[in-house]
Motif scaffolding. Structure first.
Motif, PDB file in Angstrom:
ATOM      1  N   LYS A  12       0.873  -1.187  -0.120  1.00 44.96           N
ATOM      2  CA  LYS A  12       0.095  -0.017  -0.030  1.00 44.96           C
ATOM      3  C   LYS A  12       0.905   1.206   0.042  1.00 44.96           C
ATOM      4  N   CYS A  13       1.724   1.382   0.942  1.00 51.95           N
ATOM      5  CA  CYS A  13       2.572   2.611   1.232  1.00 51.95           C
ATOM      6  C   CYS A  13       3.866   2.775   0.660  1.00 51.95           C
ATOM      7  N   ARG A  14       4.359   1.360   0.558  1.00 54.74           N
ATOM      8  CA  ARG A  14       5.670   0.775  -0.153  1.00 54.74           C
ATOM      9  C   ARG A  14       6.897   1.063   0.837  1.00 54.74           C
ATOM     10  N   GLU A  15       6.556   1.297   2.195  1.00 59.04           N
ATOM     11  CA  GLU A  15       7.682   1.452   3.265  1.00 59.04           C
ATOM     12  C   GLU A  15       8.200   0.159   3.438  1.00 59.04           C
ATOM     13  N   SER A  16       9.316  -0.056   3.873  1.00 56.96           N
ATOM     14  CA  SER A  16      10.018  -1.361   4.252  1.00 56.96           C
ATOM     15  C   SER A  16       9.129  -1.750   5.580  1.00 56.96           C
ATOM     16  N   ILE A  17       9.063  -3.201   5.649  1.00 55.89           N
ATOM     17  CA  ILE A  17       8.410  -3.635   6.838  1.00 55.89           C
ATOM     18  C   ILE A  17       9.368  -4.574   7.482  1.00 55.89           C
ATOM     19  N   ARG A  18      10.547  -4.764   7.113  1.00 52.73           N
ATOM     20  CA  ARG A  18      11.783  -5.445   7.676  1.00 52.73           C
ATOM     21  C   ARG A  18      12.204  -4.829   8.848  1.00 52.73           C
ATOM     22  N   SER A  27      18.019 -13.821  10.832  1.00 53.94           N
ATOM     23  CA  SER A  27      17.793 -12.855   9.721  1.00 53.94           C
ATOM     24  C   SER A  27      16.671 -11.624  10.407  1.00 53.94           C
ATOM     25  N   PRO A  28      16.806 -10.747   9.674  1.00 56.50           N
ATOM     26  CA  PRO A  28      15.873  -9.538  10.022  1.00 56.50           C
ATOM     27  C   PRO A  28      14.347 -10.196   9.856  1.00 56.50           C
ATOM     28  N   SER A  29      13.561  -9.822  10.746  1.00 62.17           N
ATOM     29  CA  SER A  29      11.936 -10.322  10.575  1.00 62.17           C
ATOM     30  C   SER A  29      11.218  -9.458   9.822  1.00 62.17           C
ATOM     31  N   ILE A  30      10.078  -9.599   9.709  1.00 59.85           N
ATOM     32  CA  ILE A  30       9.106  -8.767   8.896  1.00 59.85           C
ATOM     33  C   ILE A  30       8.132  -8.613   9.935  1.00 59.85           C
ATOM     34  N   LYS A  31       7.848  -7.218  10.363  1.00 55.27           N
ATOM     35  CA  LYS A  31       7.173  -6.667  11.448  1.00 55.27           C
ATOM     36  C   LYS A  31       5.749  -6.207  11.015  1.00 55.27           C
ATOM     37  N   LEU A  32       4.681  -6.666  11.490  1.00 56.06           N
ATOM     38  CA  LEU A  32       3.233  -6.201  11.054  1.00 56.06           C
ATOM     39  C   LEU A  32       2.613  -5.972  12.361  1.00 56.06           C
ATOM     40  N   ARG A  40      -6.060  -7.138  19.241  1.00 55.28           N
ATOM     41  CA  ARG A  40      -4.699  -6.483  18.378  1.00 55.28           C
ATOM     42  C   ARG A  40      -3.400  -6.663  19.063  1.00 55.28           C
ATOM     43  N   GLY A  41      -2.378  -6.592  18.079  1.00 55.16           N
ATOM     44  CA  GLY A  41      -1.139  -6.919  18.693  1.00 55.16           C
ATOM     45  C   GLY A  41      -0.104  -6.873  17.509  1.00 55.16           C
ATOM     46  N   ASN A  42       1.112  -7.215  17.647  1.00 57.66           N
ATOM     47  CA  ASN A  42       1.858  -7.077  16.420  1.00 57.66           C
ATOM     48  C   ASN A  42       2.514  -8.437  16.685  1.00 57.66           C
ATOM     49  N   ILE A  43       3.216  -8.830  15.151  1.00 57.04           N
ATOM     50  CA  ILE A  43       3.857  -9.916  14.927  1.00 57.04           C
ATOM     51  C   ILE A  43       5.038  -9.794  14.103  1.00 57.04           C
ATOM     52  N   ASN A  44       6.046 -10.748  14.158  1.00 58.63           N
ATOM     53  CA  ASN A  44       7.483 -10.615  13.634  1.00 58.63           C
ATOM     54  C   ASN A  44       7.209 -11.895  12.940  1.00 58.63           C
ATOM     55  N   ASN A  53       8.563 -19.616  11.122  1.00 62.65           N
ATOM     56  CA  ASN A  53       8.967 -19.146  12.736  1.00 62.65           C
ATOM     57  C   ASN A  53       8.082 -17.778  12.722  1.00 62.65           C
ATOM     58  N   HIS A  54       7.543 -17.421  14.022  1.00 65.32           N
ATOM     59  CA  HIS A  54       6.914 -16.172  14.266  1.00 65.32           C
ATOM     60  C   HIS A  54       7.144 -15.823  15.771  1.00 65.32           C
ATOM     61  N   GLU A  55       6.929 -14.707  16.093  1.00 63.32           N
ATOM     62  CA  GLU A  55       7.035 -13.954  17.539  1.00 63.32           C
ATOM     63  C   GLU A  55       5.594 -12.977  17.576  1.00 63.32           C
ATOM     64  N   SER A  56       4.597 -13.375  18.381  1.00 64.87           N
ATOM     65  CA  SER A  56       3.518 -12.470  18.195  1.00 64.87           C
ATOM     66  C   SER A  56       3.250 -11.966  19.968  1.00 64.87           C
ATOM     67  N   SER A  57       2.797 -10.827  19.882  1.00 61.70           N
ATOM     68  CA  SER A  57       2.666 -10.324  21.129  1.00 61.70           C
ATOM     69  C   SER A  57       1.215 -10.692  21.898  1.00 61.70           C
ATOM     70  N   ILE A  58       0.277 -11.554  20.897  1.00 58.71           N
ATOM     71  CA  ILE A  58      -1.023 -11.955  21.105  1.00 58.71           C
ATOM     72  C   ILE A  58      -1.104 -13.468  21.027  1.00 58.71           C
ATOM     73  N   GLU A  59      -1.837 -14.069  21.707  1.00 59.62           N
ATOM     74  CA  GLU A  59      -2.192 -15.339  21.361  1.00 59.62           C
ATOM     75  C   GLU A  59      -2.950 -15.631  20.038  1.00 59.62           C
ATOM     76  N   ILE A  60      -2.408 -16.391  19.343  1.00 55.52           N
ATOM     77  CA  ILE A  60      -3.237 -16.741  18.031  1.00 55.52           C
ATOM     78  C   ILE A  60      -3.594 -18.236  17.882  1.00 55.52           C
ATOM     79  N   GLY A  61      -4.818 -18.576  18.127  1.00 55.31           N
ATOM     80  CA  GLY A  61      -5.261 -19.900  18.051  1.00 55.31           C
ATOM     81  C   GLY A  61      -4.806 -20.571  16.757  1.00 55.31           C
ATOM     82  N   GLU A  62      -4.853 -21.929  17.122  1.00 52.67           N
ATOM     83  CA  GLU A  62      -4.521 -22.792  15.889  1.00 52.67           C
ATOM     84  C   GLU A  62      -5.728 -22.968  14.771  1.00 52.67           C
ATOM     85  N   ASN A  63      -5.257 -22.825  13.461  1.00 50.51           N
ATOM     86  CA  ASN A  63      -6.122 -22.501  12.478  1.00 50.51           C
ATOM     87  C   ASN A  63      -6.756 -21.187  12.386  1.00 50.51           C
TER      88      ASN A  63
END
Length: 137
Positions: A12-18, A27-32, A40-44, A53-63
């Motif tokens: 959308k805005c073409r800014e790096s999300i790395r 390796s550097p992650s992708i932050k969203l 609501r939270g964030n994820i790498n 692999n990922h790391e999230s600030s909130i719980e994400i249920g399986e599926n």
């Protein structure tokens, strides 16, 4: 086999999300920003192709299907393409060296799709960036 770590931008805005400071698989992650189950939270996300692999600030249920947002413009990242494995929406990213990556929005689905505008040009640019990065280390 050498790992490929994609440098991606918001479609959308073409800014790096790395996220150069937050490493996953060395390796550097992708932050969203994300939303799932009303939270609501964030994820790498791991930027290495084929790694989930990922790391999230909130719980994400399986599926669970997760909504992804750019951390810069906060626009929802969504494509018109549906995952052929689980029928969840695919999330688009623009590859800085040319092309796009699509990831499934469902936790637990490993569908990834990469398309290059010009494979030869993209590979040369990635190798050049990799070489420059090695020289700076």
């Amino acid at each position: 086999m050498k790992k490929i770590s994609f440098k991606v931008k918001c479609p959308k805005c073409r800014e790096s999300i790395r996220d150069e400071k937050h490493l996953i698989n060395e390796s550097p992650s992708i932050k969203l920003n994300i939303e799932t189950g009303g939270n609501r939270g964030n994820i790498n996300l791991c930027s290495v192709y084929g790694h989930f692999n990922h790391e999230s600030s909130i719980e994400i249920g399986e599926n669970a299907i997760v909504d992804f947002f750019c951390p810069h413009c906060n626009q929802k990242l969504l494509s018109n393409t549906i995952c052929e494995l689980c029928e969840a929406p695919l999330i688009p990213f623009v590859i800085e060296s040319g092309g796009k990556v699509l990831l499934c929005s469902r936790k637990g689905c490993d569908k990834q799709f990469v398309a290059f505008e010009n494979l030869g040009d993209a590979m040369r640019k990635m190798r050049s960036e990799e070489h420059t990065s090695e020289l700076q280390s």
